[in-house]
Design a protein around this motif. Structure first.
Motif, PDB file in Angstrom:
ATOM      1  N   SER A   1     -28.674  -7.686  -1.935  1.00 26.28           N
ATOM      2  CA  SER A   1     -28.189  -7.569  -0.566  1.00 26.28           C
ATOM      3  C   SER A   1     -26.927  -6.709  -0.541  1.00 26.28           C
ATOM      4  O   SER A   1     -26.607  -6.110   0.471  1.00 26.28           O
ATOM      5  N   ASP A   2     -26.218  -6.626  -1.683  1.00 27.94           N
ATOM      6  CA  ASP A   2     -25.056  -5.742  -1.752  1.00 27.94           C
ATOM      7  C   ASP A   2     -25.469  -4.305  -2.027  1.00 27.94           C
ATOM      8  O   ASP A   2     -24.750  -3.368  -1.712  1.00 27.94           O
TER       9      ASP A   2
ATOM     10  N   ASN B   1     -19.964 -10.092  -9.790  1.00 23.87           N
ATOM     11  CA  ASN B   1     -20.135 -10.087  -8.332  1.00 23.87           C
ATOM     12  C   ASN B   1     -19.357  -8.952  -7.687  1.00 23.87           C
ATOM     13  O   ASN B   1     -19.854  -8.273  -6.794  1.00 23.87           O
TER      14      ASN B   1
ATOM     15  N   ALA C   1     -31.682 -16.333  -7.010  1.00 23.89           N
ATOM     16  CA  ALA C   1     -30.577 -16.299  -6.048  1.00 23.89           C
ATOM     17  C   ALA C   1     -29.595 -15.179  -6.392  1.00 23.89           C
ATOM     18  O   ALA C   1     -29.140 -14.446  -5.506  1.00 23.89           O
ATOM     19  N   ALA C   2     -29.272 -15.028  -7.681  1.00 27.51           N
ATOM     20  CA  ALA C   2     -28.308 -13.994  -8.078  1.00 27.51           C
ATOM     21  C   ALA C   2     -28.857 -12.609  -7.765  1.00 27.51           C
ATOM     22  O   ALA C   2     -28.166 -11.768  -7.185  1.00 27.51           O
TER      23      ALA C   2
ATOM     24  N   GLN D   1     -20.496  -5.974  -5.172  1.00 25.72           N
ATOM     25  CA  GLN D   1     -19.901  -5.914  -3.836  1.00 25.72           C
ATOM     26  C   GLN D   1     -19.224  -4.578  -3.577  1.00 25.72           C
ATOM     27  O   GLN D   1     -19.142  -4.119  -2.442  1.00 25.72           O
TER      28      GLN D   1
ATOM     29  N   THR E   1     -31.118 -11.801  -5.626  1.00 30.85           N
ATOM     30  CA  THR E   1     -31.173 -11.623  -4.172  1.00 30.85           C
ATOM     31  C   THR E   1     -29.802 -11.235  -3.635  1.00 30.85           C
ATOM     32  O   THR E   1     -29.684 -10.331  -2.805  1.00 30.85           O
ATOM     33  N   SER E   2     -28.767 -11.892  -4.145  1.00 35.62           N
ATOM     34  CA  SER E   2     -27.431 -11.588  -3.668  1.00 35.62           C
ATOM     35  C   SER E   2     -27.000 -10.181  -4.096  1.00 35.62           C
ATOM     36  O   SER E   2     -26.454  -9.420  -3.303  1.00 35.62           O
TER      37      SER E   2
END
Ligand code: GTP
Ligand code: MG
Length: 483
Positions: A187-188, A155, A180-181, A159, A183-184
């Motif tokens: 988004s970063d 992560n 979900a992963a 980030q 997508t996250s």
């Protein structure tokens, strides 16, 4: 007439914008901007991500053509590992304390003496692999690792916005946690208004899908493409284990010799690993175990088939594996969708990162330099080369069947998004002259205008607007001097 991308490196423009701001910044911020600039001088950073045990490190090795990353049935990759080009094999363990432990050669999953896993921040490896000429490959721990400290590392990588593109590794229909992963992560990442231009989904372990993995994998890939439509620009099936064995040339002369002997066994010897180990043959059991580890049961069946078809010896069998594994397809997808677009992808990552920084620091002594930087970043964001991101996204949406266009218009959009020269982008031969290109843009602009006026669906109108903007920019480029 040549494409504008060839004339000047967009990364260079972003770099000089950022460097200009340095003088007016306080030391801490200057440091942050400098590290963004440093990212622009690095080769494109491609992260390989996915669930624990999905086969990520195996794919990394296949791409490196070297068994550099450790792989295992159990949770294996414990920290983020950066693979870069170097003349000789060399590695650095960077510790959380700030200390660095260097080792000669490849770490092969081992830690230097006296170092415990939690002390390590990340691993940096240099090796002379052709795959690293244009990109840095980043192997990551599973996003769902049972150890929260390990999971966090992946992560944090995203980030930190130090990733330009992603290979997302899957085995079957993407599960909710995978969607979900991804997508996250996305988004970063610096994505273009939600487009998936910088993400490729890899459907690996396809050999476990059944007796006919390619048919099964293709069917699954088509299904994935729908589900992942907004998250990956394409889904590429791969037999990861075969790809790694072929690319890293793991099959020895001895292995090939034993495979030839195994080819005499009846079919039921290949039904399971146990059957293979216990079948009556002069091939020593540990040689059979080695083959199972190397290429899996499907791989052995495939290679035995190749032997029976007359292919012999490690070199010839390795060539068969390489062809059958799908590695070529993955490498060309990477080349066309990622490496050739390195300039705009990296420039875009850096611009997004700089913009985020300028919004974070909106007052205090750095305010003025930050607002100038923001203005400059927005100016570069409007650069016509970045508009290509929107054009590619529009084409991909149509190619995936999300939006339907008349055939002729789809061909226009394909040319606009994938053409290498200005002329090619309006459907002319690559070396057509400026005048011909200009009249083609004007004619096509008229057609699209009529189409946009009559379109009722919003998704279609948006695509039409993107194409019209693209043509306007193209016209500008042609007027500016044809390049
Ligand atoms: N049958 C088969 N096995 C595979 C394939 N790819 C990888 N494996 C095996 O699956 C296991 C996990 O592979 P890795 O490459 O270590 O997976 P990973 O995603 O890096 O796993 P972590 O680092 O633990 O998150 C290993 O035992 C591999 O040999 C494949 O295409 N087919
Ligand atoms: Mg791994």
């Amino acid at each position: 007439v040549t494409a504008p991308a060839a004339t000047q490196d967009l990364r260079a423009s972003v770099r000089s914008l950022a460097e200009k701001s340095l003088a007016g910044l306080s030391p801490v911020l200057a440091q942050e901007v400098s590290s963004i600039v440093a990212g622009l001088s690095d080769t494109l950073r491609l992260a390989v991500a996915g669930r624990t045990n999905a086969g990520k490190s195996t794919i990394v090795n296949a791409l490196l053509h070297e068994r550099a990353a450790a792989t295992d049935r159990l949770s294996c990759t414990k920290f983020v590992a950066w693979y870069r080009f170097g003349e000789t094999n060399y590695a650095e363990f960077r510790l959380r304390s700030g200390a660095v432990r260097e080792i000669a050669g490849l770490p092969q999953g081992l830690l230097p003496a006296g170092i415990e896993e939690p002390e390590v921040s990340d691993l940096h490896v240099w090796l002379p692999s052709a795959a690293l000429g244009q990109k840095t490959i980043i192997d990551t721990p599973g996003f769902d690792d049972h150890d929260a400290d390990i999971e966090r590392r992946t992560n944090e990588l995203f980030q930190a916005r130090t990733v330009d593109a992603v290979l997302f590794v899957l085995n079957e229909i993407p599960r909710a946690d995978e969607v979900a992963a991804l997508t996250s992560f996305r988004s970063d990442l610096a994505d273009s208004g939600g487009t998936a231009i910088n993400t490729i989904a890899v459907l690996t372990k396809a050999d476990q899908l059944g007796d006919d993995p390619w048919t099964a994998a293709q069917a699954l890939a088509d299904r994935h493409a729908g589900r992942l439509a907004s998250m990956a620009s394409s889904v590429v099936p791969v037999l990861g284990l075969l790809a790694e064995a072929a690319a890293a040339e793991r099959l020895s002369g001895g292995d090939a010799h034993y495979l030839a002997m195994l080819a005499d066994l009846p079919e039921d010897a290949f039904w399971s690993g146990d059957a293979l180990i216990t079948a009556p043959s002069d091939v020593p059991p540990d040689a059979r175990t080695r083959l199972l580890d190397l290429v899996g049961l499907y791989g052995i069946r495939f290679l035995v088939g190749e032997v029976r078809a007359g292919r012999r010896g490690a070199r010839e069998l390795t060539r068969s594996m390489a062809e059958h594994s799908g590695l070529n397809g993955l490498e060309s997808a990477l080349e066309e969708q990622i490496a050739q677009r390195a300039d705009i992808l990296q420039a875009h990552t850096a611009l997004k990162t700089l913009l985020a920084l300028t919004y974070r620091i909106s007052d205090g002594p750095d305010r003025r330099a930050m607002s100038e930087l923001r203005e400059g970043a927005y100016r570069l964001m409007r650069d016509r080369r970045l508009h290509l991101l929107a054009e590619v996204a529009a084409y991909e949406a149509c190619a995936r069947g999300e939006v339907e266009l008349p055939e002729e218009l789809l061909a226009d959009l394909r040319a606009l998004a994938t053409g290498r020269t200005l002329a090619e982008r309006v459907g002319l031969p690559p070396d057509a002259g400026r005048e011909a290109a200009t009249s083609a843009v004007l004619a096509k602009g008229g057609t699209w205008n009529g189409f946009a006026n009559n379109a009722t669906a919003r998704s279609v109108r948006e695509i039409a607007m993107t194409v019209q903007d693209g043509y306007a920019l193209l016209l500008g480029a042609l007027n500016e001097g044809g390049n």
